[in-house]
Design an enzyme around this catalytic site. Sequence first.
Site, PDB file in Angstrom:
ATOM      1  N   ASN A  33       0.835  -1.222   0.000  1.00  0.00           N
ATOM      2  CA  ASN A  33       0.000   0.000   0.000  1.00  0.00           C
ATOM      3  C   ASN A  33       0.865   1.266   0.000  1.00  0.00           C
ATOM      4  OD1 ASN A  33       0.532  -0.854   2.550  1.00  0.00           O
ATOM      5  ND2 ASN A  33      -1.596  -0.904   3.237  1.00  0.00           N
ATOM      6  N   CYS A  34       2.095   1.151   0.495  1.00  0.00           N
ATOM      7  CA  CYS A  34       2.983   2.323   0.486  1.00  0.00           C
ATOM      8  C   CYS A  34       3.383   2.707  -0.946  1.00  0.00           C
ATOM      9  CB  CYS A  34       4.225   2.052   1.317  1.00  0.00           C
ATOM     10  SG  CYS A  34       3.831   1.454   2.973  1.00  0.00           S
ATOM     11  N   TYR A  70      32.828   6.951   6.398  1.00  0.00           N
ATOM     12  CA  TYR A  70      33.146   8.247   5.793  1.00  0.00           C
ATOM     13  C   TYR A  70      34.107   8.112   4.616  1.00  0.00           C
ATOM     14  CZ  TYR A  70      35.855  12.391   4.824  1.00  0.00           C
ATOM     15  OH  TYR A  70      36.505  13.378   4.148  1.00  0.00           O
TER      16      TYR A  70
HETATM   17  C1  LIG Z   1      -1.409   4.996   0.303  1.00  0.00           C
HETATM   18  C2  LIG Z   1      -0.679   4.581   1.529  1.00  0.00           C
HETATM   19  C3  LIG Z   1       0.684   4.810   1.607  1.00  0.00           C
HETATM   20  C4  LIG Z   1       1.383   4.454   2.759  1.00  0.00           C
HETATM   21  N1  LIG Z   1       2.722   4.694   2.805  1.00  0.00           N
HETATM   22  C5  LIG Z   1       3.408   4.325   3.907  1.00  0.00           C
HETATM   23  C6  LIG Z   1       4.803   4.520   3.967  1.00  0.00           C
HETATM   24  O1  LIG Z   1       5.427   5.001   3.014  1.00  0.00           O
HETATM   25  N2  LIG Z   1       5.452   4.167   5.100  1.00  0.00           N
HETATM   26  C7  LIG Z   1       4.796   3.612   6.176  1.00  0.00           C
HETATM   27  O2  LIG Z   1       5.433   3.292   7.176  1.00  0.00           O
HETATM   28  N3  LIG Z   1       3.464   3.396   6.138  1.00  0.00           N
HETATM   29  C8  LIG Z   1       2.763   3.739   5.040  1.00  0.00           C
HETATM   30  N4  LIG Z   1       1.422   3.513   4.994  1.00  0.00           N
HETATM   31  C9  LIG Z   1       0.741   2.949   6.186  1.00  0.00           C
HETATM   32  C10 LIG Z   1       0.883   1.432   6.246  1.00  0.00           C
HETATM   33  O3  LIG Z   1       0.493   0.901   5.029  1.00  0.00           O
HETATM   34  C11 LIG Z   1       0.027   0.904   7.375  1.00  0.00           C
HETATM   35  O4  LIG Z   1       0.515   1.458   8.575  1.00  0.00           O
HETATM   36  C12 LIG Z   1       0.058  -0.606   7.487  1.00  0.00           C
HETATM   37  O5  LIG Z   1      -0.369  -1.189   6.288  1.00  0.00           O
HETATM   38  C13 LIG Z   1      -0.847  -1.057   8.627  1.00  0.00           C
HETATM   39  O6  LIG Z   1      -0.933  -2.454   8.646  1.00  0.00           O
HETATM   40  P1  LIG Z   1      -2.235  -3.194   9.194  1.00  0.00           P
HETATM   41  O7  LIG Z   1      -2.001  -4.638   9.050  1.00  0.00           O
HETATM   42  O8  LIG Z   1      -2.588  -2.650  10.517  1.00  0.00           O
HETATM   43  O9  LIG Z   1      -3.384  -2.731   8.235  1.00  0.00           O
HETATM   44  P2  LIG Z   1      -3.515  -2.877   6.625  1.00  0.00           P
HETATM   45  O10 LIG Z   1      -2.193  -3.134   6.016  1.00  0.00           O
HETATM   46  O11 LIG Z   1      -4.240  -1.684   6.200  1.00  0.00           O
HETATM   47  O12 LIG Z   1      -4.393  -4.167   6.474  1.00  0.00           O
HETATM   48  C14 LIG Z   1      -5.679  -4.253   7.019  1.00  0.00           C
HETATM   49  C15 LIG Z   1      -6.513  -5.203   6.159  1.00  0.00           C
HETATM   50  O13 LIG Z   1      -7.575  -5.693   6.942  1.00  0.00           O
HETATM   51  C16 LIG Z   1      -8.687  -5.885   6.110  1.00  0.00           C
HETATM   52  N5  LIG Z   1      -9.892  -5.933   6.951  1.00  0.00           N
HETATM   53  C17 LIG Z   1     -10.382  -4.937   7.739  1.00  0.00           C
HETATM   54  N6  LIG Z   1     -11.492  -5.350   8.387  1.00  0.00           N
HETATM   55  C18 LIG Z   1     -11.706  -6.646   8.004  1.00  0.00           C
HETATM   56  C19 LIG Z   1     -12.680  -7.598   8.333  1.00  0.00           C
HETATM   57  N7  LIG Z   1     -13.676  -7.326   9.175  1.00  0.00           N
HETATM   58  N8  LIG Z   1     -12.610  -8.812   7.746  1.00  0.00           N
HETATM   59  C20 LIG Z   1     -11.611  -9.127   6.890  1.00  0.00           C
HETATM   60  N9  LIG Z   1     -10.658  -8.253   6.538  1.00  0.00           N
HETATM   61  C21 LIG Z   1     -10.682  -7.024   7.103  1.00  0.00           C
HETATM   62  C22 LIG Z   1      -8.648  -4.680   5.202  1.00  0.00           C
HETATM   63  O14 LIG Z   1      -9.376  -4.906   4.004  1.00  0.00           O
HETATM   64  C23 LIG Z   1      -7.152  -4.518   4.974  1.00  0.00           C
HETATM   65  O15 LIG Z   1      -6.755  -5.137   3.764  1.00  0.00           O
HETATM   66  C24 LIG Z   1       0.693   3.851   3.847  1.00  0.00           C
HETATM   67  C25 LIG Z   1      -0.674   3.592   3.759  1.00  0.00           C
HETATM   68  C26 LIG Z   1      -1.357   3.950   2.608  1.00  0.00           C
HETATM   69  C27 LIG Z   1      -2.823   3.686   2.516  1.00  0.00           C
END
Ligand SMILES: Cc1cc2nc3c(=O)[nH]c(=O)nc-3n(C[C@H](O)[C@H](O)[C@H](O)COP(=O)(O)OP(=O)(O)OC[C@H]3O[C@@H](n4cnc5c(N)ncnc54)[C@H](O)[C@@H]3O)c2cc1C
Length: 814
Positions: free
Chosen positions: A41-42, A426
């Site tokens: 997603n990043c 360095y």
């Molecule tokens: C566009 C973008 C760019 C980013 N860039 C950066 C970056 O450069 N550097 C950085 O450190 N972080 C970045 N991030 C943030 C980083 O992606 C998130 O912090 C990280 O993905 C969080 O991980 P997670 O597992 O908590 O959630 P996610 O990776 O968001 O995964 C959660 C998943 O759970 C699923 N889900 C939710 N509820 C349910 C349910 N009830 N049943 C089944 N599935 C479900 C969702 O569909 C989703 O796919 C970015 C985020 C985005 C959106």
Amino acid sequence: MKHIIIGGVAGGATAAARIRRADEFAEIILLEKGKHISYANCGLPYYIGDVINDRDNLFVQTPESFSNRFNVDVRVEHEVIKISPESKSITIRTSDGIEYAEEYDKLLLSPGASPVIPPIKGITEDGIFVLRNVVDTDKIKSYIRNTEIKKAAVIGAGFIGLEMAENLHHIGAQVSIIEMESQVMSPVDFSIASQVHEHLSQKGVKLYLNNTVVAFERKQEGVKIIFKNGQHIEADIVILSIGVRPETKLAVDANLKIGETRGIWVDEHLQTSEKDIYAVGDAIEYPHPITGKPWLNYLANPANRQGRIVADNMVFGNKIKYEGAIGTSIAKVFDITVGSTGLASKRLRQMGIEYESSTTHSGSHAGYYPNSLPVSFKITFNPKTGQLFGAQGVGFDGIDKRIDQVALLIKNNGTIYDLLKIEHTYAPPFSSAKDPIAIAGYVAQNIINGTMPVIKWRDVRDADSDKVLLLDVRTPDEYELGTILNAINIPLDELRNRLGELPTNKTIYVFCAVGLRGYLALKILKANKFDKVYNLSGGYKTYSSAITPIKEPSPIAHDKHITHPYRDAENKETLHIDACGLQCPGPIIKLKKAIDDIAEGERILISSTDAGFSRDAEAWCNTTGNIFINKDTEQGKYNVLIEKGSATSNTTDVCTSTSKGKTFIVFSDDLDKVLASFVLANGAAATGEKVTMFFTFWGLNAIKKEKKQKVKKDIFGKMFSMMLPKHSKKLKLSKMNMGGMGSKMMRFIMNTNGVDSLEQMRTQAIEQGVEFIACQMSMDVMGVKKEELLDNVTIGGVATYMDRANSANVNLFV
Ligand SMILES: Cc1cc2nc3c(=O)[nH]c(=O)nc-3n(C[C@H](O)[C@H](O)[C@H](O)COP(=O)(O)OP(=O)(O)OC[C@H]3O[C@@H](n4cnc5c(N)ncnc54)[C@H](O)[C@@H]3O)c2cc1C
């Protein structure tokens, strides 16, 4: 053992893979409501901007490949709709609407965060998008393919918003960013963010800070975005990047404990309030290692790390403790990088934690090796123990490795003294023998042990000139190019012989370009019995970038680069000068020397890595009669094309048909006349023209602060203060004032007819970049102090006004 994981991306997929490595025979089910798992997603903003061309590259794993590799039962388009802790079961709904239950031994929640979509009128209109996952990305991509995107707007200037701004610019859009705070990138302090503001303007991005969107309207030609102050802009596409909130619905419904910051509460083993249910990632809150207070942290690295720890705890029992994250983040914003870790000054202030800070400016590597680029670091620390609280960096190269080093120290309770102990690699192309991080440590050490008392840019801005002397120890050339109001200039090398010129009864704030010469001057002054001496942290570079109003975006930002080595577009002889790596005033001095050696009409293309260079070069041309032709920026280099003029051309310059600016001399303080001035000024500024308002004599009353300021005045100053209107709300009408009744009526009628008040118009003018100059001579005559005037006002004399008037085609005296 049966493990069920909700959420198949960062935290969820990491945990699933780790559980398999820990237990070859466990049953693992990975449930994901979307179509994709384990994707980048990043990387989504870069795919939208065509930097990543191949959509397939976004997918680290497909459901099939993940399932094959890790023997995990991956079920995409399966949404968990209920958790029943008492029966240790969950209810799942497939995309076909079928519902079924599964039992678990251990359950992990990694559902992430969901974008904030406030209830703003028109927010669901066509052309307005959020970006959180692949589906959002595909929608944006498809819209861009089918619509001609000339203008784009990004609402919210966090790191995803800025990445989107860059990528929309990359596909050719004219980008505007609207942000309700006074700065972009909230984790960093204003003085660091202001360098990003300058870079965004140079890249042609229009910044609307301190602006709130109140409505959207879908028009034939795009989306109209309406601000709270009544202003509006239009865009062909709008990206909402206002923020996210933890996805907690399942947890709330299952009666799991929700914490103070509204994230899912977990203990040090990442277990929720319910035994056998764990949670990780964006959805949880966890105590901050420095403050001990719970906080939310939406970053990929902590989510992945938590996924790994929790997997071990789910398989082997609660053995591994999570230490918490301090918030280490980084973003590429066009050519520059902004990084931060730990706590910035503003957060420490908010939390009432005693701290000290230090700002330093260095080169990314040895200055004598080509392409050394400026980097700025700010560190925050405990003023007694030196414990490091945070670090922020902005610059063109090497920000990441330095922020990472400090992050590791902070997580290990390191101090500023540890910065000196870092043994870093360095060689000239990579660093300096004394790395910028070590320099930050040395400066902090001097602050803590009292060798170098410092003041910050805000202290200088608010200094009382009756009590404080501002001493600029840079060279006369640097001083000429711009200094702090009321500062006197005694170059460092002359200081020992000119000590007699300094008052002994005032506090002295000494400053140079970045802080080093200021420190040396402070030592000389202290040795000569000047007791109250302070050095400006980060020097004039920090001060000027923090107080300079945001400029109109550079109109050439989308043009082709001008860097042709020997001939420019008009096929004129052009000498190429490389001034990269030199700090101000080095590039200007080099420019002056080069101009002296060429004939009138010949041109110089000079490249510098000093961010303020193009502005300085423009001002230098204005005062020397040379012609500023063009500028551009690429990869941290500022290229300026200048034609040698005749020495007198600046004084004979007259208004030409191509001059477009407008100037207003606001002489009167009659309410009606001041209103008329602001109506005209705002109208002109709205057409994108440069507008200057020069407030002189009675006109100064229109730009006074409403709150009475504590300033020292002589007897005449005090008398004038008593007789003059205290601020703009006390202005009278030129006719029919009737003891103040007339002006009250006028304000009432304006209000009922929806016409902005004078004060609103003035704010609009500031926001549109209208330049406010207060006449120095009038201020002296009428005893008005700069502290009494609005912060955005600069002080100038007739020469400053004439310079603006020369490049304007309408000059009005009101
Ligand atoms: C566009 C973008 C760019 C980013 N860039 C950066 C970056 O450069 N550097 C950085 O450190 N972080 C970045 N991030 C943030 C980083 O992606 C998130 O912090 C990280 O993905 C969080 O991980 P997670 O597992 O908590 O959630 P996610 O990776 O968001 O995964 C959660 C998943 O759970 C699923 N889900 C939710 N509820 C349910 C349910 N009830 N049943 C089944 N599935 C479900 C969702 O569909 C989703 O796919 C970015 C985020 C985005 C959106």
